[in-house]
Design a protein around this motif. Structure first.
Motif, PDB file in Angstrom:
ATOM      1  N   UNK A  98       0.479  -1.378  -0.111  1.00  0.00           N
ATOM      2  CA  UNK A  98       0.026   0.085   0.084  1.00  0.00           C
ATOM      3  C   UNK A  98       0.690   1.219   0.095  1.00  0.00           C
ATOM      4  N   UNK A  99       2.132   1.191   0.166  1.00  0.00           N
ATOM      5  CA  UNK A  99       3.192   2.061   0.262  1.00  0.00           C
ATOM      6  C   UNK A  99       4.107   2.016  -1.245  1.00  0.00           C
ATOM      7  N   UNK A 100       3.639   1.487  -2.155  1.00  0.00           N
ATOM      8  CA  UNK A 100       4.609   0.957  -3.236  1.00  0.00           C
ATOM      9  C   UNK A 100       4.981   2.402  -3.962  1.00  0.00           C
ATOM     10  N   UNK A 101       4.186   3.328  -3.898  1.00  0.00           N
ATOM     11  CA  UNK A 101       4.822   4.532  -4.458  1.00  0.00           C
ATOM     12  C   UNK A 101       6.071   4.908  -4.161  1.00  0.00           C
ATOM     13  N   UNK A 102       6.690   4.531  -2.851  1.00  0.00           N
ATOM     14  CA  UNK A 102       7.987   5.106  -2.433  1.00  0.00           C
ATOM     15  C   UNK A 102       8.880   4.138  -3.063  1.00  0.00           C
ATOM     16  N   UNK A 103       8.687   3.011  -3.615  1.00  0.00           N
ATOM     17  CA  UNK A 103       9.635   2.381  -4.533  1.00  0.00           C
ATOM     18  C   UNK A 103      10.292   3.156  -5.720  1.00  0.00           C
ATOM     19  N   UNK A 104       9.434   4.026  -6.092  1.00  0.00           N
ATOM     20  CA  UNK A 104       9.885   4.907  -7.495  1.00  0.00           C
ATOM     21  C   UNK A 104      11.212   5.556  -7.051  1.00  0.00           C
ATOM     22  N   UNK A 105      11.964   5.831  -8.357  1.00  0.00           N
ATOM     23  CA  UNK A 105      13.308   6.233  -8.360  1.00  0.00           C
ATOM     24  C   UNK A 105      13.239   7.874  -8.060  1.00  0.00           C
ATOM     25  N   UNK A 106      11.883   8.328  -7.850  1.00  0.00           N
ATOM     26  CA  UNK A 106      11.888   9.907  -7.268  1.00  0.00           C
ATOM     27  C   UNK A 106      12.486   9.781  -5.866  1.00  0.00           C
ATOM     28  N   UNK A 107      12.404   8.674  -5.171  1.00  0.00           N
ATOM     29  CA  UNK A 107      12.885   8.565  -3.760  1.00  0.00           C
ATOM     30  C   UNK A 107      14.053   7.828  -3.584  1.00  0.00           C
ATOM     31  N   UNK A 108      14.878   8.432  -2.864  1.00  0.00           N
ATOM     32  CA  UNK A 108      15.995   7.993  -2.402  1.00  0.00           C
ATOM     33  C   UNK A 108      16.041   6.713  -1.685  1.00  0.00           C
ATOM     34  N   UNK A 109      16.766   5.594  -1.874  1.00  0.00           N
ATOM     35  CA  UNK A 109      16.882   4.123  -1.421  1.00  0.00           C
ATOM     36  C   UNK A 109      18.032   4.761  -0.264  1.00  0.00           C
ATOM     37  N   UNK A 110      17.640   4.755   1.051  1.00  0.00           N
ATOM     38  CA  UNK A 110      18.584   4.690   2.202  1.00  0.00           C
ATOM     39  C   UNK A 110      18.868   3.603   2.983  1.00  0.00           C
ATOM     40  N   UNK A 116      20.780   1.102   7.735  1.00  0.00           N
ATOM     41  CA  UNK A 116      20.905   2.392   7.052  1.00  0.00           C
ATOM     42  C   UNK A 116      22.126   2.533   6.106  1.00  0.00           C
ATOM     43  N   UNK A 117      21.674   3.341   5.046  1.00  0.00           N
ATOM     44  CA  UNK A 117      22.900   3.521   4.068  1.00  0.00           C
ATOM     45  C   UNK A 117      23.472   4.856   4.485  1.00  0.00           C
ATOM     46  N   UNK A 118      24.312   4.923   5.405  1.00  0.00           N
ATOM     47  CA  UNK A 118      24.780   6.139   6.019  1.00  0.00           C
ATOM     48  C   UNK A 118      25.259   7.092   4.949  1.00  0.00           C
ATOM     49  N   UNK A 119      26.127   6.516   3.952  1.00  0.00           N
ATOM     50  CA  UNK A 119      26.767   7.311   3.009  1.00  0.00           C
ATOM     51  C   UNK A 119      25.554   8.180   2.227  1.00  0.00           C
ATOM     52  N   UNK A 121      22.550   8.676   2.986  1.00  0.00           N
ATOM     53  CA  UNK A 121      21.678   9.658   3.925  1.00  0.00           C
ATOM     54  C   UNK A 121      22.663  10.906   4.032  1.00  0.00           C
ATOM     55  N   UNK A 122      23.946  10.945   4.158  1.00  0.00           N
ATOM     56  CA  UNK A 122      24.762  11.802   4.068  1.00  0.00           C
ATOM     57  C   UNK A 122      24.945  12.863   2.880  1.00  0.00           C
ATOM     58  N   UNK A 123      24.675  12.025   1.615  1.00  0.00           N
ATOM     59  CA  UNK A 123      24.491  12.839   0.526  1.00  0.00           C
ATOM     60  C   UNK A 123      23.395  13.664   0.284  1.00  0.00           C
ATOM     61  N   UNK A 124      22.145  13.149   0.960  1.00  0.00           N
ATOM     62  CA  UNK A 124      20.645  13.875   0.868  1.00  0.00           C
ATOM     63  C   UNK A 124      21.080  15.123   1.741  1.00  0.00           C
ATOM     64  N   UNK A 125      21.650  15.334   2.870  1.00  0.00           N
ATOM     65  CA  UNK A 125      21.908  16.220   3.699  1.00  0.00           C
ATOM     66  C   UNK A 125      20.402  16.528   4.620  1.00  0.00           C
ATOM     67  N   UNK A 126      19.993  15.604   5.360  1.00  0.00           N
ATOM     68  CA  UNK A 126      18.526  15.828   5.609  1.00  0.00           C
ATOM     69  C   UNK A 126      18.132  16.951   6.576  1.00  0.00           C
ATOM     70  N   UNK A 127      17.064  17.447   6.498  1.00  0.00           N
ATOM     71  CA  UNK A 127      16.666  18.113   7.585  1.00  0.00           C
ATOM     72  C   UNK A 127      16.063  17.490   8.766  1.00  0.00           C
ATOM     73  N   UNK A 128      15.713  16.282   8.492  1.00  0.00           N
ATOM     74  CA  UNK A 128      14.998  15.659   9.464  1.00  0.00           C
ATOM     75  C   UNK A 128      15.096  13.900   9.174  1.00  0.00           C
ATOM     76  N   UNK A 129      15.480  13.158  10.093  1.00  0.00           N
ATOM     77  CA  UNK A 129      15.594  11.500   9.959  1.00  0.00           C
ATOM     78  C   UNK A 129      14.484  11.153  11.284  1.00  0.00           C
ATOM     79  N   UNK A 130      13.487  10.109  10.488  1.00  0.00           N
ATOM     80  CA  UNK A 130      12.827   9.613  11.579  1.00  0.00           C
ATOM     81  C   UNK A 130      13.140   8.276  11.679  1.00  0.00           C
ATOM     82  N   UNK A 131      13.240   7.661  12.874  1.00  0.00           N
ATOM     83  CA  UNK A 131      13.478   6.185  13.129  1.00  0.00           C
ATOM     84  C   UNK A 131      12.607   5.604  14.137  1.00  0.00           C
ATOM     85  N   UNK A 143      22.592  10.851  14.283  1.00  0.00           N
ATOM     86  CA  UNK A 143      22.581  12.151  14.727  1.00  0.00           C
ATOM     87  C   UNK A 143      23.642  13.341  14.002  1.00  0.00           C
ATOM     88  N   UNK A 144      24.826  12.281  13.729  1.00  0.00           N
ATOM     89  CA  UNK A 144      25.625  13.123  13.147  1.00  0.00           C
ATOM     90  C   UNK A 144      25.542  13.467  11.875  1.00  0.00           C
TER      91      UNK A 144
END
Length: 326
Positions: A98-110, A116-119, A121-131, A143-144
């Protein structure tokens, strides 16, 4: 000769009136400029607004309406999707259908839920990470990279924890009114289900089927809201509260003889084969009230195992129990 002084006086009066009007016009223009400046200042303040969230793993300050958001919890992902909030990165392995839309290449695979793919995630430079719980051990490392918030559920007080998480999302993304509306609808559905379940005078047992093994869950457990919140009596009040449940046998199920047997197929949720029905329906279970009365309910593992605690998943969980009770 007397006409000239009178004419001169009239000219002076006209000039004084003209100057007065001009002064008023300049003052009005100045006031308009100051209002525009104040409005701009207010907008800037709104853009710079921050929210400080206290959670299980610490305290995190995040700006309101963060633009680049990485989400590792599928329940929080379904809530954000329901609220119309776009995200940047998600773990694309085992995304519920039901969330298959997020498999699209428009979204980064982390990465995955556990790795988690730390490298990336670091490339994205996120404003927020939810775990949540599956990424708990990675909290310090994350958090780093960016502001990280733990939004796992406290299953000992499921609905309170669920509502707290949704309210936090509302504050972060300026969706407080929308969240309040969704929670109110869910509370209404829960009340109706609780009345139905508590008047049913039946009991239930929840089991997780996993690669040929079964484990049971009771009140206070990750699936215990069936008893704690929805109001169905537990066939066994003494089940050990554990993330992975209490290992049990089919003899145990026969002994407890539940009126309802709720089955969650872990294999189907994590990409394996769905084998719960073949595993559960055997000669020992055939003698239970649940089987005799056609009350073995196979719950959708995508909602129950992968993405519990979301606005969508919790609504669907309520519907499944509602439909499963006679």
């Amino acid at each position: 000769m007397k006409k000239f002084p009178l004419l001169f006086t009239m000219i002076i009066l006209v000039m004084m009136i003209a100057v007065g009007c001009g002064t008023k016009s300049v003052e009005n223009s100045s006031a308009s400029t100051e209002t525009t400046k104040d409005s701009t200042t207010d907008t800037s303040a709104s853009e710079n607004k921050e929210v400080t969230v206290t959670h299980l793993l610490g305290e995190t300050t995040v700006k309101v309406n963060p633009e680049k958001v990485v989400v590792f919890d599928f329940g929080m992902l379904d809530s954000l999707d329901k609220l119309g909030v776009e995200v940047t990165g998600v773990p694309q392995a085992n995304i519920p259908p039901y969330l298959s839309k997020f498999e699209d290449s428009n979204y980064e695979n982390v990465g995955s839920l556990k790795e988690p793919d730390f490298e990336k995630i670091a490339e994205i430079e996120p404003d927020l990470i939810i775990i949540s719980g599956r990424q708990q051990d990675s909290y310090e490392e994350l958090t780093k990279i960016g502001p990280t918030i733990y939004m796992g559920l406290d299953t000992s007080k499921y609905i309170e924890s669920f509502k707290d998480n949704q309210t936090t999302l509302g504050k972060i993304f300026n969706k407080e009114a929308e969240v309040e509306k969704e929670i109110a609808a869910i509370e209404t559905s829960i009340q109706a289900l609780h009345e139905k379940a508590s008047s049913n005078e039946s009991n239930g047992l929840i089991v997780l089927a996993n690669e040929g093994n079964i484990s049971a869950y009771g009140p206070g457990s990750r699936f215990g809201l069936i008893h704690d919140v929805f109001g169905l009596e537990a066939a066994d009040e003494q089940i050990e509260v554990s993330t992975h449940g209490q290992n049990v046998s089919f003899e145990y199920i026969a002994e407890k003889n539940p009126d309802y047997l709720f089955v969650i197929d872990r294999g189907a949720a994590v990409g394996g084969e769905s084998s719960a029905k073949e595993l559960i329906e055997n000669e020992l279970v055939f003698d239970t009230n649940a089987y005799k009365n056609d009350n073995i309910v196979y719950l959708d593992p995508n909602f129950w195992y992968l993405s519990g605690g979301g606005l969508v998943s919790v609504s669907e969980m309520i519907k499944e129990i509602e439909n499963g009770l006679n």
